[in-house]
Design a protein around this motif. Structure first.
Motif, PDB file in Angstrom:
ATOM      1  N   GLU A 158       8.728   6.255   9.675  1.00  0.00           N
ATOM      2  CA  GLU A 158       9.722   6.412  10.652  1.00  0.00           C
ATOM      3  C   GLU A 158      10.470   5.073  11.219  1.00  0.00           C
ATOM      4  N   THR A 506      15.032  12.861   4.321  1.00  0.00           N
ATOM      5  CA  THR A 506      15.370  11.778   5.146  1.00  0.00           C
ATOM      6  C   THR A 506      16.389  11.085   4.263  1.00  0.00           C
ATOM      7  N   LYS A 508      19.611   8.233   3.150  1.00  0.00           N
ATOM      8  CA  LYS A 508      19.864   6.800   3.292  1.00  0.00           C
ATOM      9  C   LYS A 508      21.252   6.685   2.808  1.00  0.00           C
ATOM     10  N   SER A 526      20.107   5.410   8.155  1.00  0.00           N
ATOM     11  CA  SER A 526      18.981   5.988   7.420  1.00  0.00           C
ATOM     12  C   SER A 526      18.464   6.885   8.370  1.00  0.00           C
ATOM     13  N   LYS A 527      17.524   7.817   8.095  1.00  0.00           N
ATOM     14  CA  LYS A 527      16.805   8.662   8.762  1.00  0.00           C
ATOM     15  C   LYS A 527      15.307   8.323   8.752  1.00  0.00           C
ATOM     16  N   PHE A 529      11.386  10.090   9.784  1.00  0.00           N
ATOM     17  CA  PHE A 529      10.858  11.269  10.245  1.00  0.00           C
ATOM     18  C   PHE A 529       9.236  11.270  10.270  1.00  0.00           C
ATOM     19  N   SER A 563      12.161  12.678  15.014  1.00  0.00           N
ATOM     20  CA  SER A 563      12.836  11.836  14.133  1.00  0.00           C
ATOM     21  C   SER A 563      13.921  10.639  14.517  1.00  0.00           C
ATOM     22  N   TRP A 565      17.597   8.270  13.991  1.00  0.00           N
ATOM     23  CA  TRP A 565      18.790   7.704  12.800  1.00  0.00           C
ATOM     24  C   TRP A 565      18.854   6.289  13.268  1.00  0.00           C
TER      25      TRP A 565
END
Length: 786
Positions: A158, A506, A508, A526-527, A529, A563, A565
């Motif tokens: 994450e 997730t 990117k 990008s994410k 989680f 999560s 960002w």
């Protein structure tokens, strides 16, 4: 104490004499050309799952090679984190914090930890499950990837990834590596290490091997003294009680049956025994004068061992490489927690120098803790063999099954007398579980994860690359939590069991522009989680006051995923014909639905739940400069501003008001500024290559309020201790005699003794436990390479 200091000063006197000899020898060597690189060397990394030069990778990335690890004297991630901007490491829990994203709840970690392609991080539940501390021997390099890496490394990444890359067997060259050391801690014990690695071809170009073994003894400096008041079980007079013994063994075999196929099975084993905690009692200690005492009747020891067999297969299919990695991570942690001081704090019986049980001076309690972790992991990747193709890609499938078990048994042989004679409540919270358990806990969980992922790099032009990535994951957690004993609200046992399932995506997206061979700029969104988990059941009666203050009329049984960002802009640049290299990045991370552990001071438990939003903003900057051939200067600076971006309230109270759990602007706890300066001087000494180097690390205190430091919050504790300002200096001087590198070193040169942490078990308790950097440590290191 006097004897210990005499030993240390005797060792340091010899070392100082040898350093002076080194410096004087250098003065006679001025006519010899300075040795060392005239330009900065590139490092090949695999942060994007393929080999690339570090300066070409559009990620904020810190890399430490085997040579750097030896020259800087790093032995664990704790040493590396101290000099890496934006990274914190808690040696007590193994928790890694990158860019202020701190995982404090009972759940999955926020940072992925890998040995090669195998994830080894632990899911936190039960008592004391900590991440494995990989010791740095027979490690080719350590890569730290800052920012979410969910596309290629999954839900455990994450806020970033830490990767330990091991050396692979060579099919062509015979290599030997050995390292030995002896050291002494100021006011403490004598430590050292010895290890070797050897490898090479068995059948030239077809079969190769590598084996290694290492033993290390980390000297202690905290003394366990007889508790105050007198009457506790004695035989505590253990000097330097917090020593650590570690053993590592590794074997790997590479087989190349055809030109296209490479098969590498390997086995890694590590065991570590920590004899006692490195925390000390502030009221019994004098850190400025090297006096560190605790009075736990029983030592907080830990034994941690794991086996990691793995199989790595690469097949070159012509247009692409097919890569398989399968592994089985089998780990056990066994330990003891002394609860005497904790119960003293909980019931308001503490003094600054220890517990005061009044008419029951012999009272003590301790807990046996067992954690097991068994993780089966399989990954299959297909990636384009030509990274210079117009469209390059990597895609794959991932599956893992993590099985964890936790057992906690609190031995409380004087429970009845304690409550009747000290607390004044005959019978206490209820009867113990025979023979003497005031608490029993069994936690089991099976965490299954499956995922499919792909990352595409499209060359829009020869210089401009568009990156698109996506990972889709499914999580299935089955759990059973059983608690018994009066501190858990039993008997009879309290059982909580169930199953939670989640899916995550997730993505990117990134753009990178290679201006020329020496200059890269990039931007990434990008994410990251982290899946949800199971909250431990709490004894509602014992914790009712705390829960009601937070607005809860029952105990939540689980918590949801959170999560982030992340938005990052960076550059990597080389100037002055390769003599200057700069890497910089600026980022913003928005964190939602934060998994948080809230401490409940009246009952000593924690409540795990989801709370609001936070934002982390900052930058990291690294510059390396070859001032003249042989003389290199490095500077690393990190800025982290991580705070709650909204006020977080609990459920409404009976009067309709909303309790404040965290206030907008409260810090997440990361230090706002970190900096490291290094210099490395390579020269000729008596016709031999020699060097002198030093590192200076600085952490600036956090002046913002933690939620527990803010009077308006429900967790307010006026004694909460924030991260202080600290400084850490190392120095090393060495000479290479044929193939043997001989060096003298001093760690914590200034003997910094500021309290890095200070905690107590209950609000208002005057009994504080604290930690510091290990005191000044000097020694001699030998490294052999062939």
């Amino acid at each position: 104490m006097v004897a210990k200091r005499v030993v240390w000063h005797s060792v340091s006197a010899v070392l100082v004499g040898l350093v002076l000899w080194t410096i004087s020898g250098a003065s006679f060597a001025q006519s010899t050309a300075a040795q060392g690189p005239a330009v900065l060397q590139e490092v090949i990394v695999t942060a994007t799952r393929r080999e690339e030069e570090q300066s070409k990778v559009p990620i904020s990335l810190a890399v430490f090679t085997e040579e750097q690890i030896d020259k800087q004297g790093f032995r664990t991630l704790d040493d590396i984190a101290r000099v890496t901007p934006g990274v914190q490491y808690d040696a007590g829990t193994g928790a890694i914090i990158i860019r202020g994203i701190d995982a404090t709840s009972l759940g999955a970690g926020a940072v992925g930890i890998y040995i090669d392609d195998t994830p080894i991080q632990v899911r936190t539940f039960g008592t004391d499950p900590t991440n494995a501390v990989q010791h740095l021997f027979d490690i080719e390099r350590v890569e730290i990837l800052r920012g979410p890496q969910g596309t290629l490394f999954g839900a455990g990444a994450e806020s970033g990834v830490v990767r330990y890359i091991t050396p692979q067997p060579s099919l062509s060259d015979f290599k030997v590596y050995a390292r030995g050391e002896v050291n002494g801690v100021d006011g403490g014990g004598i430590g050292g290490e010895a290890g070797f690695a050897i490898g090479g071809p068995i059948v030239q170009d077809e079969v190769g091997f590598r084996v290694s073994a290492w033993h290390g003894h980390t000297a202690g400096y905290v003394d366990r003294v007889n508790p105050i008041p007198a009457g506790f079980p004695s035989s505590l007079g253990a000097s330097n009680s917090n020593w650590v013994d570690t053993n590592i063994a590794r074997a790997a075999l590479t087989i190349k049956p055809t030109p296209a196929l490479l098969i590498t099975p390997s086995l890694l084993y590590q065991s570590s025994y920590t004899a006692a905690s490195s925390s000390f009692l502030v009221g019994l200690s004098d850190p400025g004068n090297g006096v560190f005492h605790n009075n736990n009747p029983s030592p907080d020891y830990r034994w941690d061992q794991y086996f990691l067999p793995s199989l790595h297969v690469t097949y070159n299919a012509g247009f692409a490489d097919l890569i398989y990695n399968g592994s089985y991570f089998d780990r056990g942690q066994y330990g003891n927690n002394d609860y005497t001081n904790f119960f003293s704090d909980l019931f308001g019986l503490s003094t600054a120098t220890g517990p005061n049980f009044g008419p029951l001076p012999n009272y003590y309690a301790h807990t046996d803790v067992v954690n097991t972790q068994r993780n089966v992991t399989q990954e299959l990747r297909l990636q384009l063999a030509d990274p210079k193709a117009r469209l390059s890609w990597v895609g794959g499938l991932f599956w893992s099954r993590l099985s964890q078990n936790n057992r906690e048994l609190t031995h409380d042989p004087m429970y009845d007398q304690f409550f009747s004679e000290v607390i004044g409540i005959p019978g206490g919270f209820g009867p113990v579980v025979p023979p003497d358990f005031s608490y029993q806990g069994w936690d089991t969980g099976v965490d299954k994860q499956s995922a499919a992922f792909v990352q595409l790099d499209f060359h829009v032009t020869d210089k401009l690359i568009l990156t698109l990535g996506e990972r889709y994951s499914h999580f299935d957690l089955q759990f059973n939590v059983t608690q018994n004993g009066p501190y858990a609200g039993g008997p009879p046992p309290i059982v909580s069991e169930g199953n939670t399932k989640e899916n995550s995506s997730t993505p990117k997206i990134g753009l990178s522009y290679q201006i020329n061979d020496r200059n890269l700029v990039y931007a990434t969104a990008s994410k990251g989680f982290r899946p949800g988990g199971v909250a431990d059941p709490l004894p509602y009666d014992a914790c009712q006051a705390d829960l009601n203050a937070l607005g809860y009329t029952s105990v939540p049984g689980s918590f949801k995923s959170d999560s982030v960002w992340s938005y990052e802009v960076g550059s990597k640049n080389s100037f002055a014909d390769g003599r200057v290299r700069v890497a910089a990045s600026v980022y913003q991370i928005d964190w939602s639905n934060i998994q948080t552990a809230i401490y409940l001071p009246s009952c000593g438990y924690t409540l795990d739940t989801n709370l609001g939003k936070a934002r982390s903003r900052g930058f990291d900057l690294q510059g390396d400069f070859v001032l003249v051939p042989g003389f290199t200067l490095g500077l690393m600076i990190g800025r982290t501003y991580a705070t709650y971006s909204e006020t977080i309230n609990g459920p409404p109270l009976a009067d309709g008001s909303l309790p404040v759990i965290a206030q907008e602007g409260n810090t997440l706890g990361a230090p706002p500024w970190t900096a490291t300066a290094t210099f490395d001087w390579n020269f000729k000494l008596h016709e031999h290559d020699a060097y002198v180097r030093s590192d200076y690390s600085y952490i600036h205190k956090n002046t913002q309020l933690l939620p527990a430091q803010d009077p308006v919050t429900t967790s307010y504790d006026p004694d909460t201790y924030g991260i202080p300002t600290s400084r850490y200096v190392t120095a090393r001087a060495g000479i290479v005699l044929d193939r043997v590198d001989v060096s003298l070193f001093v760690n914590n040169l200034t003997n910094e003794s500021v309290l890095l942490s200070r905690t107590h078990g209950a609000v208002g308790s005057p009994m504080f436990q604290a930690t510091v950097y290990p005191p000044r440590t000097a020694g001699l290191t030998l490294v052999y390479r062939y």
